[in-house]
Motif scaffolding. Structure first.
Motif, PDB file in Angstrom:
ATOM      1  N   LEU A   2       0.802  -1.098   0.461  1.00  0.00           N
ATOM      2  CA  LEU A   2       0.123  -0.166  -0.133  1.00  0.00           C
ATOM      3  C   LEU A   2       0.640   1.126  -0.603  1.00  0.00           C
ATOM      4  O   LEU A   2       1.764   1.571   0.404  1.00  0.00           O
ATOM      5  CB  LEU A   2      -1.086  -0.256   1.094  1.00  0.00           C
ATOM      6  CG  LEU A   2      -1.906  -1.152   1.433  1.00  0.00           C
ATOM      7  CD1 LEU A   2      -2.813  -1.071   2.532  1.00  0.00           C
ATOM      8  CD2 LEU A   2      -2.670  -1.628   0.277  1.00  0.00           C
ATOM      9  N   ASN A   3       0.806   1.878  -1.590  1.00  0.00           N
ATOM     10  CA  ASN A   3       1.419   2.934  -1.021  1.00  0.00           C
ATOM     11  C   ASN A   3       1.409   4.267  -1.804  1.00  0.00           C
ATOM     12  O   ASN A   3       2.341   5.749  -1.525  1.00  0.00           O
ATOM     13  CB  ASN A   3       2.693   2.404  -2.548  1.00  0.00           C
ATOM     14  CG  ASN A   3       1.173   2.688  -3.587  1.00  0.00           C
ATOM     15  OD1 ASN A   3       0.281   3.000  -4.075  1.00  0.00           O
ATOM     16  ND2 ASN A   3       2.440   2.559  -4.823  1.00  0.00           N
ATOM     17  N   LEU A  40      -6.923  -2.030  -3.517  1.00  0.00           N
ATOM     18  CA  LEU A  40      -6.955  -2.813  -2.141  1.00  0.00           C
ATOM     19  C   LEU A  40      -6.859  -3.937  -1.824  1.00  0.00           C
ATOM     20  O   LEU A  40      -7.454  -4.816  -2.376  1.00  0.00           O
ATOM     21  CB  LEU A  40      -7.800  -2.127  -1.418  1.00  0.00           C
ATOM     22  CG  LEU A  40      -8.643  -0.580  -1.052  1.00  0.00           C
ATOM     23  CD1 LEU A  40     -10.196  -0.067  -0.450  1.00  0.00           C
ATOM     24  CD2 LEU A  40      -7.468  -0.057   0.342  1.00  0.00           C
ATOM     25  N   PRO A  41      -6.744  -4.611  -0.486  1.00  0.00           N
ATOM     26  CA  PRO A  41      -6.414  -5.926  -0.632  1.00  0.00           C
ATOM     27  C   PRO A  41      -7.625  -6.563  -0.247  1.00  0.00           C
ATOM     28  O   PRO A  41      -8.596  -5.887   0.765  1.00  0.00           O
ATOM     29  CB  PRO A  41      -5.281  -6.193   0.714  1.00  0.00           C
ATOM     30  CG  PRO A  41      -5.807  -4.965   1.245  1.00  0.00           C
ATOM     31  CD  PRO A  41      -5.889  -3.714   0.098  1.00  0.00           C
ATOM     32  N   GLY A  42      -7.638  -7.872  -0.330  1.00  0.00           N
ATOM     33  CA  GLY A  42      -9.142  -8.428   0.083  1.00  0.00           C
ATOM     34  C   GLY A  42      -9.346  -8.095   1.688  1.00  0.00           C
ATOM     35  O   GLY A  42     -11.170  -8.836   1.576  1.00  0.00           O
ATOM     36  N   ALA A  43      -8.605  -7.958   2.413  1.00  0.00           N
ATOM     37  CA  ALA A  43      -9.255  -8.202   3.736  1.00  0.00           C
ATOM     38  C   ALA A  43      -9.793  -7.241   4.471  1.00  0.00           C
ATOM     39  O   ALA A  43      -9.902  -6.720   5.435  1.00  0.00           O
ATOM     40  CB  ALA A  43      -7.650  -8.219   4.910  1.00  0.00           C
ATOM     41  N   ALA A  44      -9.567  -5.667   3.056  1.00  0.00           N
ATOM     42  CA  ALA A  44     -10.411  -4.459   3.229  1.00  0.00           C
ATOM     43  C   ALA A  44     -11.383  -4.428   3.637  1.00  0.00           C
ATOM     44  O   ALA A  44     -12.476  -5.082   3.602  1.00  0.00           O
ATOM     45  CB  ALA A  44      -9.620  -3.722   2.048  1.00  0.00           C
ATOM     46  N   ILE A  62      -4.828  -7.816  -3.961  1.00  0.00           N
ATOM     47  CA  ILE A  62      -4.883  -6.768  -3.981  1.00  0.00           C
ATOM     48  C   ILE A  62      -5.900  -6.853  -5.290  1.00  0.00           C
ATOM     49  O   ILE A  62      -5.594  -6.737  -6.435  1.00  0.00           O
ATOM     50  CB  ILE A  62      -3.365  -5.298  -4.614  1.00  0.00           C
ATOM     51  CG1 ILE A  62      -2.761  -5.826  -3.407  1.00  0.00           C
ATOM     52  CG2 ILE A  62      -4.086  -4.219  -4.886  1.00  0.00           C
ATOM     53  CD1 ILE A  62      -2.947  -4.387  -2.165  1.00  0.00           C
ATOM     54  N   ILE A  63      -7.243  -6.011  -4.959  1.00  0.00           N
ATOM     55  CA  ILE A  63      -7.842  -6.378  -5.939  1.00  0.00           C
ATOM     56  C   ILE A  63      -7.935  -4.598  -6.426  1.00  0.00           C
ATOM     57  O   ILE A  63      -7.890  -3.456  -5.978  1.00  0.00           O
ATOM     58  CB  ILE A  63      -9.007  -6.283  -5.223  1.00  0.00           C
ATOM     59  CG1 ILE A  63      -9.218  -6.915  -5.038  1.00  0.00           C
ATOM     60  CG2 ILE A  63     -10.309  -6.062  -6.848  1.00  0.00           C
ATOM     61  CD1 ILE A  63     -10.677  -6.842  -3.897  1.00  0.00           C
ATOM     62  N   SER A  90     -15.994  -6.152  -6.040  1.00  0.00           N
ATOM     63  CA  SER A  90     -14.995  -5.927  -5.098  1.00  0.00           C
ATOM     64  C   SER A  90     -14.365  -5.232  -4.890  1.00  0.00           C
ATOM     65  O   SER A  90     -13.658  -4.795  -3.749  1.00  0.00           O
ATOM     66  CB  SER A  90     -13.956  -7.624  -5.994  1.00  0.00           C
ATOM     67  OG  SER A  90     -14.764  -8.274  -6.686  1.00  0.00           O
ATOM     68  N   LEU A  91     -14.291  -3.730  -5.848  1.00  0.00           N
ATOM     69  CA  LEU A  91     -13.228  -2.777  -4.791  1.00  0.00           C
ATOM     70  C   LEU A  91     -14.055  -1.916  -4.609  1.00  0.00           C
ATOM     71  O   LEU A  91     -14.098  -1.108  -3.416  1.00  0.00           O
ATOM     72  CB  LEU A  91     -12.525  -2.229  -6.173  1.00  0.00           C
ATOM     73  CG  LEU A  91     -11.342  -1.476  -5.875  1.00  0.00           C
ATOM     74  CD1 LEU A  91     -10.345  -2.007  -4.877  1.00  0.00           C
ATOM     75  CD2 LEU A  91     -10.431  -0.189  -6.831  1.00  0.00           C
TER      76      LEU A  91
END
Length: 257
Positions: A2-3, A40-44, A62-63, A90-91
């Motif tokens: 994540l940047n 964002l990651p799937g865990a977000a 990362i989606i 998804s995102l």
């Protein structure tokens, strides 16, 4: 991984949000009309109003999806994105859950050819959008170089409901500032209390309220495929030619989704 950091958000409606994202490496150079991938990651977490995903992604995956930049390249504090939240997406339900200070991914590379590059400064611009397809045009009209010639600029924004008119105050202010600028908002599902234009964007062209000329004007279309397909057919029949890298034309179409 994540940047970037979310530094601001503006909620237009529960389904429409403007996100301001600051990459760790600073805002890259880009041309108005280009896009970048956010992720964002799937865990977000997802917003509470979202629906179940057809298939849940892996927590560490990362989606990523591409979004047009709405800010000007001369504005170096953040990149701005105008996003419609898809309830079972998804995102977007994850992006809509972000609050200022939260971290996300933004692709360092900016890309896209839906720009004013190669469009002569003496050509008028007719920028036609539905929904969040307005974003690349906001980048264009926010950029001083777009106004350096004496061209006239028209922005057409079609939405379902009047509450969906994001950026309306900013666009109205351009007209008030004395620029050669026309803003035509139109809502397809407005109630009787709405006194503005009602219907689909196509109505403005079919009625003759808008009559762009292929000799003097360049038209840009971005948004719902039904609109872009109808308008492309209408404008080609009136002498416009579809632009491509190999064959420059007077009609620029962004395949938005």
């Amino acid at each position: 991984m994540l940047n970037s950091t979310l530094v601001g958000r503006i909620d237009i409606t529960p389904d429409l949000v403007i996100l301001q994202v600051k990459p760790d490496g600073g805002v890259p150079n880009f041309l108005p009309g280009q896009y970048v991938a956010l992720g964002l990651p799937g865990a977000a977490p997802r917003v509470e109003s979202s629906k179940a995903e057809p298939e849940a992604p892996a927590a560490d995956k990362i989606i990523k999806r591409a979004y047009s930049i709405g800010s000007s390249p001369v504005q170096k504090d953040f990149l701005e994105f105008y996003i419609a939240v898809v309830p079972d997406g998804s995102l977007t339900p994850r992006l809509a859950a972000l609050q200022p200070g939260d971290r996300l991914f933004s692709q360092p590379k900016v890309t896209g050819t839906f720009t004013l590059d190669g469009v002569s400064g003496d050509r008028n611009l007719v920028l036609v959008a539905t929904g969040t397809g307005l974003a690349p045009f906001m980048s264009m009209v926010r950029t001083p170089a777009t106004w350096e010639s004496d061209r006239a600029i028209t922005v057409v924004h079609g939405v379902r409901y009047p509450a969906d008119f994001a950026y309306a105050d900013e666009l109205e202010s351009l007209r008030a500032a004395g620029k050669k600028f026309t803003y035509l908002p139109i809502a397809s599902r407005a109630g009787d209390e709405f006194t503005g234009r009602k219907g689909r964007i196509q109505k403005l062209f079919e009625s003759g309220e808008l009559t762009p000329n292929p000799i003097t004007d360049s038209v840009f279309l971005c948004g719902n495929p039904a609109m872009t397909e109808d308008m492309e057919k209408h404008l080609v029949e009136r002498g416009f030619t579809v632009h491509s890298k190999k064959a420059p034309g007077t009609l620029h179409v962004e395949k938005y989704w």
